[in-house]
Design a protein around this motif. Structure first.
Motif, short mmCIF file in Angstrom:
data_model
loop_
_atom_site.label_atom_id
_atom_site.label_comp_id
_atom_site.label_asym_id
_atom_site.label_seq_id
_atom_site.Cartn_x
_atom_site.Cartn_y
_atom_site.Cartn_z
N ASP A 583 0.87 -1.19 0.00
CA ASP A 583 0.00 0.00 0.00
C ASP A 583 0.89 1.22 0.00
N THR A 584 0.29 2.40 0.10
CA THR A 584 1.13 3.61 -0.07
C THR A 584 2.16 3.68 1.07
N THR A 585 1.73 3.19 2.27
CA THR A 585 2.72 3.38 3.35
C THR A 585 3.87 2.39 3.16
N THR A 586 3.54 1.19 2.65
CA THR A 586 4.63 0.22 2.44
C THR A 586 4.50 -0.33 1.03
N PRO A 587 5.36 0.13 0.14
CA PRO A 587 5.19 -0.18 -1.29
C PRO A 587 5.47 -1.64 -1.63
N VAL A 588 5.71 -2.51 -0.63
CA VAL A 588 5.95 -3.92 -0.98
C VAL A 588 5.01 -4.78 -0.16
N ARG A 590 3.94 -7.63 2.37
CA ARG A 590 4.62 -8.13 3.59
C ARG A 590 3.92 -9.42 4.00
N ALA C 64 4.91 -6.84 12.30
CA ALA C 64 5.72 -7.15 11.10
C ALA C 64 7.00 -6.32 11.15
N ARG C 66 10.51 -5.51 9.00
CA ARG C 66 11.03 -5.72 7.66
C ARG C 66 12.54 -5.89 7.71
N ASN C 105 -0.52 0.55 11.35
CA ASN C 105 0.74 0.62 10.60
C ASN C 105 1.68 1.60 11.26
N ALA C 106 2.96 1.32 11.14
CA ALA C 106 3.96 2.26 11.65
C ALA C 106 4.63 2.90 10.43
N SER C 108 6.86 3.44 7.66
CA SER C 108 7.85 2.46 7.21
C SER C 108 8.38 2.95 5.87
N SER C 109 9.45 2.35 5.46
CA SER C 109 10.07 2.88 4.24
C SER C 109 10.97 1.80 3.67
N VAL C 110 11.35 2.03 2.44
CA VAL C 110 12.35 1.13 1.86
C VAL C 110 13.62 1.98 1.73
N ASN C 116 7.73 7.38 5.12
CA ASN C 116 6.68 8.16 4.43
C ASN C 116 5.66 8.73 5.41
N ALA C 117 5.87 8.54 6.69
CA ALA C 117 4.94 9.17 7.63
C ALA C 117 5.78 9.63 8.82
#
Lengths: 681, 140, 154
Positions: A583-588, A590, C64, C66, C105-106, C108-110, C116-117
């Motif tokens: 989703d937008t917050t996590t683009p991959v 899970r 979760a 990552r 959700n927390a 998160s980012s790659v 992103n928040a």
């Protein structure tokens, strides 16, 4: 005190008044005050008042210690004298054997050539796991301490440590200064290390723990904790610091304060603050693998139907992809809510202020005032009708927003809705079930142009069974759920008298217009939301299953969370499976599996295995295992944990830990439960 | 120096033995006399009371050889007293045996037993049958 | 099929409205839980015969994580211990517990892209999860009390 009377009971007593000797034989018990002496033969010499016990005897002392001996010569009042071959059992845990002992004032005070251990010593295992041999032991009755001179600590009969002087508290003591159990750790980051904590009682309301933490690769660190209890509050300061400067030469560590204080009429001040030397310290030395350290100072007051909170929050980021100057500092965050009854209607007024600044990036201040009304009436056929409405006004002041620059905006928001519930019940002696269809028709409106206000606090939107029947599903206030929308769903709950219980929720949201401020992947996009499916089933009081899922239009799952927990006396199992579409917050995508199993093999052995597996990349994230063996006198704990992820520039590492805890030297929680296993059984 | 138990329970066999009671019955054939009702025997400092006492005499000398007392027997001598249900006093051997909830009291000390056997010549004694005594120890 | 309106007939639940007083429940989430209970039971009369007390215990666990070892989703699990008493009587007529979860959700980012928040958003999401969980448990508590009043009246 000398004229305390002595009671003597025996099968036969013969008296020779010429020699003044009174001889008691056969199951002899002599009692003086709280001291009870039992033997088979005892001679009481009237002339000098001495009691001599030629054969084996047991003395139950005033302080509860039980003492066995080969023979003894005591004064008439059994208070002082020499005891040969004394074997004492203190508080049912610590056994002490001495070739001779001196008893003064009814208390075992001096013991010579002593062996002490809290392990049960029997013919089949004559060698106790640990024991302490000492030339001489003095027992301080007031401080309830044992002082050893020339003591040798033996493990499995092998001397491992010689101490000219050693002291430990009596088993019954639960708070006394002294060394706590040592910990031996090895870690990929700091190599081999030993921790030897020293607990220090300052006074009734204060104590501290100082722990030297000697590592092979990073020298010596010191951990310190200070705890203080006030009449209306408590404070805990803890910190760690490297002592000798490591390669980079600067001192590393952290200091944190945790506490609260009741200022009177229910106003409570709280502090939870941590200062860090550098980002990697916590993870590198195994203190925590968090990626964010939050420090908060707050004042709050909670009443039955009102509360207010006032706080300032400092976030310290440990993330590699984020610099501290882009992280907001909240000063202040204020929230006030009060609800009350207006006749049959429930009313609430609320207000909140949020103001935060960043060195680089957007600063924002917002003040909100709101009010709401809520009224429920039950109509005759069993339909529950609820009307609700709320309105709030926001004053925004935004500075150097990357897109909008500076913005000053006033906005009003309102919601109005009707809820229809029609709960049905089915009663049978063995099962009662409730099915409740719910329909909410809601209209949301807001003034001004939503695009003018940056979205800071409403980014992480959550749609599941807990927000299905909510109005305004944005977590914060920067965004608002507008237009017409209908929450339609069904709740089910059933329970048997014995407590077996099933709950289920299913539902969907229908909108007049899609709301593009809902992030894609949240399940709320478009005119029809994803389906919410949730169920919980407590099969027995040991096994419970709960699942929560979102399914899109063609019923393919976009999110699944499944949890299975089982626990009985010997086995405990916790498994959690998570699947989250990108989703937008996590683009991959899970997908993760979390498993934790604990199994007690028998009275002594307990094993634990846990792992977290990333199913999408098909490898482990972390795994740990622990094995502990314990009996009434000692607990060995061996643990290994490995994190496979690279984070905060700390590469994957494995930690081993070994702890040896001795029971009987001051109160030991669990070891005390597996108390004396009598020999042979 | 506190008194030792039984130190006073010594009989002086030279003293005459005097018996008083409400009623007396004599049986020549058995050489016995039966005293009934508030019987009291005195010999020097030693006295024994009982409800009923049977005394046996020596055929030739007429001396008392044995006393058997029953019913609230009380043996006392100055500061010491022993009570029981039955007592058998053999004057020749000097042995006195008392049985049945025996209670010996002497000053602050007391002693209870099922049976008591005293050698009145040597002042030694023995109690048996779950003996219980309370006494005050000497200060060392 | 044996189901009948809960509030329709003269069932015990129907008379329950306005009869249950709810004692104070600690904390912010406690406020929202209590408000939802008052909504379901209606405003208690001054002499309400029943008193409900609730203790709420919540705990957040990383759901979760990552590769970068940063937590991308939390699960706030909550247990509410409930005790229903006849007002003024110590002995509870219902002792039970309900449990539930609310995930959030927390940021998160790659990496190397920044998260992103912001942490302000993370705090709002965490507080919102607490409110949602409290209200969700309140619904279950209300049902459990209704069912208990059913079983008690049989």
């Amino acid at each position: 005190q000398q004229n305390d009377r002595v009671a003597l009971v025996a099968d036969r007593i013969s008296i020779d008044s010429n020699t003044g000797a009174l001889i008691a034989e056969g199951d002899v018990t002599i009692i003086r005050g709280d001291t009870v002496l039992q033997t088979d033969r005892l001679i009481y010499d009237e002339t000098d008042g001495a009691v001599s016990v030629p054969g084996t005897l047991t003395i139950q002392q005033a302080d509860g210690a039980v003492l066995h001996a080969d023979y003894a010569d005591l004064d008439g009042g059994l208070q002082s004298g020499i005891i040969a071959g004394a074997r004492a059992l203190i508080d049912n845990q610590l056994q002490i054997a001495a070739t001779s002992a001196q008893q003064i004032d009814g208390r075992l005070t001096v013991l010579n050539r002593v062996v002490a251990s809290s392990c049960t010593i029997c013919e089949e295992n004559p060698v106790p796991i640990w024991s302490i041999r000492a030339e001489r032991v003095v027992r301080d009755a007031d401080a309830l301490q044992f002082h050893y001179e020339n003591a040798v600590f033996e493990l499995f009969g092998v001397p491992v440590l010689y101490l000219p002087y050693f002291r430990h508290p009596e088993p019954s003591v639960d708070r006394a200064s002294g060394f706590l159990s040592p910990e031996i750790i090895s870690s990929g980051n700091f190599g081999f290390a030993v921790k030897l904590p020293y607990f220090f009682v300052i006074d009734d309301s204060r104590d501290a723990t100082i722990t030297p933490f000697l590592t092979s690769e990073d020298g010596l660190l010191v951990e310190a904790e200070y705890r203080q209890r006030f009449e209306r509050g408590a404070l805990e300061l803890s910190g760690v610091s490297t002592l000798d400067t490591d390669t980079s030469g600067d001192q590393r560590g952290y200091l944190s304060a945790l506490g609260y204080y009741d200022l009177g009429n229910d106003v409570i001040a709280r502090i939870d603050a941590t200062a860090l030397s550098d980002d990697a310290f916590l993870d590198e030395f195994n203190y925590s693998d968090t990626d964010l350290v939050t420090s908060e100072l707050s004042l709050e007051k909670f009443e039955r139907s009102a509360f207010w909170t006032l706080s300032t929050i400092y976030f310290e980021t440990l993330r590699t992809n984020q610099t501290q100057d882009t992280v907001p500092f909240i000063l202040p965050a204020v929230e006030y809510r009060r609800s009350f009854d207006l006749g049959g209607t429930r009313a609430e007024v609320n207000a909140d202020i949020l103001s935060f600044t960043r060195e680089v990036g957007r600063d924002m201040s917002r003040a909100t005032v709101g009010a709401g009304l809520d009224r429920t009436i039950v109509t005759s056929p069993g339909l529950v009708l609820r009307g609700f409405a709320d309105i709030s006004g926001d004053l925004y002041s935004v500075r150097n927003d990357p897109i909008r620059g500076d913005v000053d905006e006033v906005r009003t928001r309102s919601t109005a809705g009707l809820e229809f519930r029609m709960p049905f019940v089915r009663r049978t002696p063995e099962l009662t079930q409730i099915i409740e269809p719910i329909l909410q028709l809601v209209h949301g409106a807001q003034s001004g142009n939503i695009g003018d206000i940056p979205n800071e606090d409403s980014v992480l939107v959550e749609f599941d069974e807990t927000s299905l029947f909510s109005t305004n599903r944005f977590p914060g206030e920067d965004r608002f759920e507008t237009d017409f929308y209908a929450n339609l769903g069904l709740r089910y709950e059933s329970i048997t008298p014995s407590g077996r219980n099933i709950t289920a929720t299913v539902g969907r949201v229908f909108r007049s217009e899609p709301l593009d401020s809902f992030p894609t992947g949240s399940g709320l996009e478009g005119k029809k939301s994803d389906y919410v499916l949730a169920a919980g089933y407590d099969v027995t009081d040991r096994l419970s299953i709960s699942a929560s899922a979102l399914a899109d239009n063609d019923l393919s799952l976009t999110r699944t969370e499944l949890e299975v927990d089982y626990a009985d006396d010997d086995l405990s199992l916790e498994t959690t499976y998570v699947f989250l579409e990108a989703d937008t917050t996590t683009p991959v995508d899970r997908a993760e599996l979390l498993v934790d199993v604990g199994y007690r093999l028998n009275d002594n052995w307990f094993g634990e295995i846990g792992f977290r597996r990333d199913l999408r990349n098909d490898d482990f994230i972390s795994a740990d295992a622990a094995l502990s063996w314990g009996n009434e006198c000692a607990t060995f704990e061996f643990s290994v944990s490995r994190s496979f992820t690279t984070s905060n520039n700390v590469d994957p590492s494995t930690e081993f830990g070994l702890t040896l805890r001795l029971a009987g030297l001051g109160t030991q929680g669990d070891a005390a439960q597996r108390r004396l296993r009598s020999c042979g059984i | 120096q506190a008194e030792q138990p039984f130190s006073t329970f010594q009989h002086d066999s030279s003293q005459p033995l005097e018996i008083v009671s409400d009623r007396l019955g004599i049986s020549q054939a058995a050489q016995t006399a039966e005293f009934v009702g508030n019987v009291e025997v005195i010999q020097g400092t030693l006295t024994m009371r009982a409800q009923q006492m049977t005394v046996t005499y020596d055929q030739s000398s007429g001396d008392i050889r044995q006393l058997i007392a029953t019913g609230d027997v009380l043996l006392s001598s100055g500061s010491e007293a022993a009570e029981g249900q039955r007592a058998n006093y053999n004057v020749d051997t000097g042995f006195l045996v008392m049985e049945g909830d025996v209670l010996l009291t002497q000053g602050q000390s007391a002693l209870s037993a099922q049976s008591m056997r005293i050698n009145l010549n040597e002042g030694t004694g023995e109690f048996s049958g779950r003996v219980r005594t309370v006494f005050v120890p000497q200060s060392q | 099929c044996g189901f009948e309106p809960l509030y329709g007939s003269d069932g015990a639940a129907a008379q329950l409205r306005g009869q249950v007083r709810v004692t104070a429940i600690d904390g912010r989430d406690g406020y929202f839980l209590r408000e939802r209970l008052l909504q379901r039971f209606g405003r208690p009369a001054a002499d309400a015969p029943l008193t409900l007390s609730v203790t709420l215990v919540t705990e957040a666990e990383a759901l979760a994580i990552r590769q970068g070892n940063d937590v991308s989703r939390y699960n706030l699990s909550g247990v509410a211990l409930i005790a229903l008493r006849r007002s003024g009587v110590a002995e509870p007529i219902l002792l039970d517990e309900v449990s539930g979860d609310a995930s959030y959700n927390a940021p998160s980012s790659v990496p190397p892209a920044p998260p992103n928040a912001s942490d302000v958003a993370a705090r709002a999401a965490e507080q919102d999860a607490g409110r949602r969980l409290a209200q969700y448990l309140a619904e279950q508590i209300a049902d459990r009390v209704l069912i208990a009043s059913e079983q008690l009246s049989q």
